[in-house]
Enzyme design. Structure first.
Site: not given
Ligand SMILES: O=C[C@H](O)COP(=O)(O)O
Length: 265
Positions: A185, A216
């Protein structure tokens, strides 16, 4: 799969050899799924969070049939209860967002999350050690969590791509793949977000490891266009706190593509 290195020097040599044969583009390209919704981990990781916000997150995940919700450890039981009769996974972040926790703490968090029903773990690797070339410690960290949470639990390693240079990003992907991660990720979202370049490089490196490890993309993904770009770059899963808006844009886009008559019905 060749032998797993047992020292940082062996890791450095192995990774250098793999980089000598780096293809120009990914060997594999996941098809763009018809159901974009089933690639999305609907995420709420800010603090503090009220129980009503977790309820809302789970309701939205049901409405859109997202792949998963992604929450902090303290919210796993509530999400499990809300989603128990669905095929929507509950992902729990581990050592989030710094990744500097002792391995024993990462293992404890992982064991607690799984005991509470989490089916997916998004653990932050110790990317500061990786930047120092301390591959063995990074590898052992992931292996320890993998052993604490074996399949069918899905393990994703967050490498914080935005603070890594190209070589470090490849190193982090290779070490994580060989430690048994199911997904690599890009980002926590706390230090910048994902780019298509990150995803493409991670896809290339993961393919070299030959373990079918998926990618991811997460961090700062706000629009349907962002999502499609990441999927086209080779991501299999999308982490975003903006899933509802993205699906609305996606639906509107499809309606507009089909012609005005649908837009007014
Ligand atoms: O795991 C991290 C999140 O998916 C980040 O989410 P965001 O940047 O959309 O708030």
């Amino acid at each position: 799969m060749s032998a797993i290195p047992t020292t940082d020097a062996e890791w450095a040599e192995k990774i250098a050899k793999m980089k000598e044969n780096l293809p120009e583009r990914p060997l594999s390209q996941p098809p763009i799924p018809l159901g974009v919704h089933r690639t999305i981990d609907h995420t709420l990781l800010t603090t503090p969070v009220e129980p009503s916000q977790i309820d809302k997150l789970c309701t939205e995940a049901r409405e859109h049939d997202f792949a998963a919700v992604c929450v902090r450890l303290e919210h796993v039981p509530q999400a499990i209860e809300q989603l128990k009769d669905t095929n929507i996974a509950v992902a729990c972040v581990i050592a989030f967002p710094e990744g500097t926790h002792e391995t024993a703490e990462k293992v404890r968090e992982a064991e607690e999350a799984v005991s509470k029903g989490a089916g997916e773990l998004d653990m932050v690797i110790h990317y500061r050690l990786l930047k120092e070339g301390r591959y063995m410690e990074v590898y052992r960290d992931v292996v320890a969590v993998r052993k604490a949470a074996p399949p069918p639990v899905v393990l994703k390693t967050i490498i914080e791509a935005s603070v890594l240079d190209k070589d470090e990003l490849l190193d982090a992907t290779i070490v994580s793949c060989m430690a048994g991660a199911d997904f690599i990720k890009t980002s926590t979202g706390w230090n910048g977000g994902a780019s298509t370049q990150h995803v493409t490089l991670m896809r290339i490196a993961a393919d070299l490891c030959g373990r079918s490890t998926k990618i991811k993309a997460s961090g700062g993904l706000r629009t349907a266009e962002d999502v499609v770009k990441m999927l086209k770059a080779g991501a299999h899963r999308i982490g975003t706190s903006n899933g509802v808006k993205i699906m609305r844009e996606r639906d509107e886009g499809e309606i507009l593509e089909q012609g005005a008559s649908h837009a007014v019905s």
